[in-house]
Design a protein around this motif. Structure first.
Motif, PDB file in Angstrom:
ATOM      1  N   ASP A  98       0.819  -1.204   0.000  1.00  0.00           N
ATOM      2  CA  ASP A  98       0.000   0.000   0.000  1.00  0.00           C
ATOM      3  C   ASP A  98       0.858   1.261   0.000  1.00  0.00           C
ATOM      4  OD1 ASP A  98       0.100   1.001   3.129  1.00  0.00           O
ATOM      5  OD2 ASP A  98       0.299  -1.176   2.918  1.00  0.00           O
ATOM      6  N   ALA A  99       0.227   2.388  -0.356  1.00  0.00           N
ATOM      7  CA  ALA A  99       0.951   3.644  -0.520  1.00  0.00           C
ATOM      8  C   ALA A  99       1.571   4.123   0.791  1.00  0.00           C
ATOM      9  CB  ALA A  99       0.015   4.711  -1.085  1.00  0.00           C
ATOM     10  N   ARG A 100       0.867   3.951   1.909  1.00  0.00           N
ATOM     11  CA  ARG A 100       1.406   4.398   3.197  1.00  0.00           C
ATOM     12  C   ARG A 100       2.667   3.613   3.556  1.00  0.00           C
ATOM     13  NH1 ARG A 100      -0.202   6.633   8.163  1.00  0.00           N
ATOM     14  NH2 ARG A 100       1.704   6.764   9.411  1.00  0.00           N
ATOM     15  N   THR A 101       2.618   2.293   3.367  1.00  0.00           N
ATOM     16  CA  THR A 101       3.796   1.479   3.660  1.00  0.00           C
ATOM     17  C   THR A 101       4.946   1.842   2.732  1.00  0.00           C
ATOM     18  OG1 THR A 101       2.463  -0.359   4.508  1.00  0.00           O
ATOM     19  CG2 THR A 101       4.694  -0.882   3.777  1.00  0.00           C
ATOM     20  N   THR A 102       4.638   2.043   1.464  1.00  0.00           N
ATOM     21  CA  THR A 102       5.675   2.446   0.513  1.00  0.00           C
ATOM     22  C   THR A 102       6.364   3.719   0.974  1.00  0.00           C
ATOM     23  OG1 THR A 102       4.588   1.398  -1.363  1.00  0.00           O
ATOM     24  CG2 THR A 102       6.118   3.189  -1.857  1.00  0.00           C
ATOM     25  N   GLN A 103       5.588   4.721   1.380  1.00  0.00           N
ATOM     26  CA  GLN A 103       6.180   5.985   1.813  1.00  0.00           C
ATOM     27  C   GLN A 103       7.026   5.804   3.060  1.00  0.00           C
ATOM     28  OE1 GLN A 103       6.211   8.848   0.182  1.00  0.00           O
ATOM     29  NE2 GLN A 103       7.537   9.685   1.786  1.00  0.00           N
ATOM     30  N   ASP A 104       6.520   5.040   4.029  1.00  0.00           N
ATOM     31  CA  ASP A 104       7.274   4.824   5.265  1.00  0.00           C
ATOM     32  C   ASP A 104       8.598   4.110   4.992  1.00  0.00           C
ATOM     33  OD1 ASP A 104       5.233   6.018   6.672  1.00  0.00           O
ATOM     34  OD2 ASP A 104       4.409   4.147   7.469  1.00  0.00           O
ATOM     35  N   LEU A 105       8.564   3.075   4.143  1.00  0.00           N
ATOM     36  CA  LEU A 105       9.786   2.311   3.880  1.00  0.00           C
ATOM     37  C   LEU A 105      10.739   3.084   2.986  1.00  0.00           C
ATOM     38  CD1 LEU A 105       8.349  -1.298   3.483  1.00  0.00           C
ATOM     39  CD2 LEU A 105       9.208  -0.139   5.531  1.00  0.00           C
ATOM     40  N   LEU A 106      10.202   3.888   2.072  1.00  0.00           N
ATOM     41  CA  LEU A 106      11.062   4.740   1.255  1.00  0.00           C
ATOM     42  C   LEU A 106      11.809   5.738   2.134  1.00  0.00           C
ATOM     43  CD1 LEU A 106      12.115   5.737  -1.464  1.00  0.00           C
ATOM     44  CD2 LEU A 106      10.018   7.112  -1.677  1.00  0.00           C
ATOM     45  N   GLU A 107      11.135   6.285   3.128  1.00  0.00           N
ATOM     46  CA  GLU A 107      11.810   7.205   4.056  1.00  0.00           C
ATOM     47  C   GLU A 107      12.929   6.496   4.806  1.00  0.00           C
ATOM     48  OE1 GLU A 107       8.794   8.865   6.536  1.00  0.00           O
ATOM     49  OE2 GLU A 107       7.908  10.065   4.916  1.00  0.00           O
ATOM     50  N   LEU A 108      12.737   5.218   5.132  1.00  0.00           N
ATOM     51  CA  LEU A 108      13.792   4.457   5.794  1.00  0.00           C
ATOM     52  C   LEU A 108      14.978   4.252   4.852  1.00  0.00           C
ATOM     53  CD1 LEU A 108      14.817   2.921   8.227  1.00  0.00           C
ATOM     54  CD2 LEU A 108      13.448   0.949   7.505  1.00  0.00           C
ATOM     55  N   VAL A 109      14.704   3.940   3.592  1.00  0.00           N
ATOM     56  CA  VAL A 109      15.776   3.795   2.603  1.00  0.00           C
ATOM     57  C   VAL A 109      16.567   5.102   2.479  1.00  0.00           C
ATOM     58  CG1 VAL A 109      16.268   3.467   0.148  1.00  0.00           C
ATOM     59  CG2 VAL A 109      14.640   1.962   1.305  1.00  0.00           C
ATOM     60  N   LEU A 110      15.872   6.224   2.433  1.00  0.00           N
ATOM     61  CA  LEU A 110      16.550   7.510   2.317  1.00  0.00           C
ATOM     62  C   LEU A 110      17.369   7.811   3.569  1.00  0.00           C
ATOM     63  CD1 LEU A 110      13.705   9.588   0.616  1.00  0.00           C
ATOM     64  CD2 LEU A 110      15.693   8.513  -0.469  1.00  0.00           C
ATOM     65  N   ARG A 111      16.891   7.369   4.719  1.00  0.00           N
ATOM     66  CA  ARG A 111      17.672   7.543   5.948  1.00  0.00           C
ATOM     67  C   ARG A 111      18.947   6.709   5.897  1.00  0.00           C
ATOM     68  NH1 ARG A 111      14.813   5.744  11.257  1.00  0.00           N
ATOM     69  NH2 ARG A 111      16.190   3.931  11.214  1.00  0.00           N
TER      70      ARG A 111
END
Length: 248
Positions: A166-179
């Motif tokens: 889902d879009a919310r999970t994608t955004q949360d995990l993308l933020e982790l990748v960027l971190r």
């Protein structure tokens, strides 16, 4: 930690002597964030599996600098994960401690607290006792990212990390990748969403069994390269013999 550098030298990887990757050359620079893109069957997943050591090259090599094989965090596609295996969320995450405690070592209080913190960090606090088979695709992906947090790896390989979630999970995990990228880790991710690639991934590799482009994303993800990748994929002969050209 020292950032990992990965050099790909004249790499050919074959299945039944038919190349899935054909004479690939390039470098994943230390601390880089790179998207691997291209048509289905273009060799993207094959490249990651070869980088992690699951596949052997038919020719050429992959050189790792600043990282040992045990220091690589690899996330396979969800389709490759056996969700029927009887394991809880807590145990699945704590596998990320294996390089510290070994295959048969115990998990002490401090390591257990770190696992719990990782689950909280991906939004799954309170899920510790849930069997992984009861999770949604997005929840399972959060569990797998929590496990990678514990691995604390210099090189992170992600095979379609945002597919079918889902879009919310994608955004949360993308933020982790960027971190992780901000922590100077070297990250390589197989992706399909080109808008996502353009917005967040500074480097790209476009594969259609052969290299179409490797470098800064604005120079790789172009209409001309996308057309060329599609044409190369459509023209590829799966029954052709393995190229026997000597490595450069």
């Amino acid at each position: 930690m020292g950032a990992a550098a990965i050099r790909v030298k004249d790499l050919t990887v074959a299945y039944d002597r038919h190349p899935a990757i054909h004479h690939l050359n390039g470098e994943f620079k230390p601390g880089s964030l790179t998207a691997v893109i291209g048509p289905n069957g273009g060799g993207k997943s094959t490249l990651l599996k070869t980088m992690v050591g699951l596949l052997r090259p038919a020719a050429g090599s992959i050189e790792r600098e600043g990282v040992r094989p045990r220091d690589i965090a690899y996330l396979p596609q969800q389709a490759e994960i056996d969700r029927s295996f009887p394991i809880t969320v807590r145990d699945a995450v704590q596998i990320g401690h294996w390089r510290r405690v070994g295959a048969f070592g115990g998990i002490g209080r401090d390591l257990a607290k770190r696992a719990a913190a990782a689950l909280e960090g991906v939004g799954l606090g309170g899920f510790e006792q849930r069997p992984i088979g009861t999770l949604s695709a997005g929840q399972l992906q959060r569990v797998l990212f929590a496990r990678m947090m514990l691995q604390d790896a210099a090189l992170i390989l992600l095979d379609e990390p945002f597919t079918a979630i889902d879009a919310r999970t994608t955004q949360d995990l993308l933020e982790l990748v960027l971190r992780w990228h901000g922590e100077n880790r070297t990250i390589v991710a197989v992706l399909h969403d080109l808008d996502q690639v353009r917005a967040h991934f500074p480097e790209s590799v476009m594969l259609a069994r052969e290299c179409v482009g490797w470098g800064p994303t604005p120079e790789v993800v172009t209409p001309a390269n996308l057309r060329r990748a599609r044409q190369m994929s459509e023209a590829w002969d799966d029954h052709a013999e393995l190229c026997l050209r000597e490595s450069a």
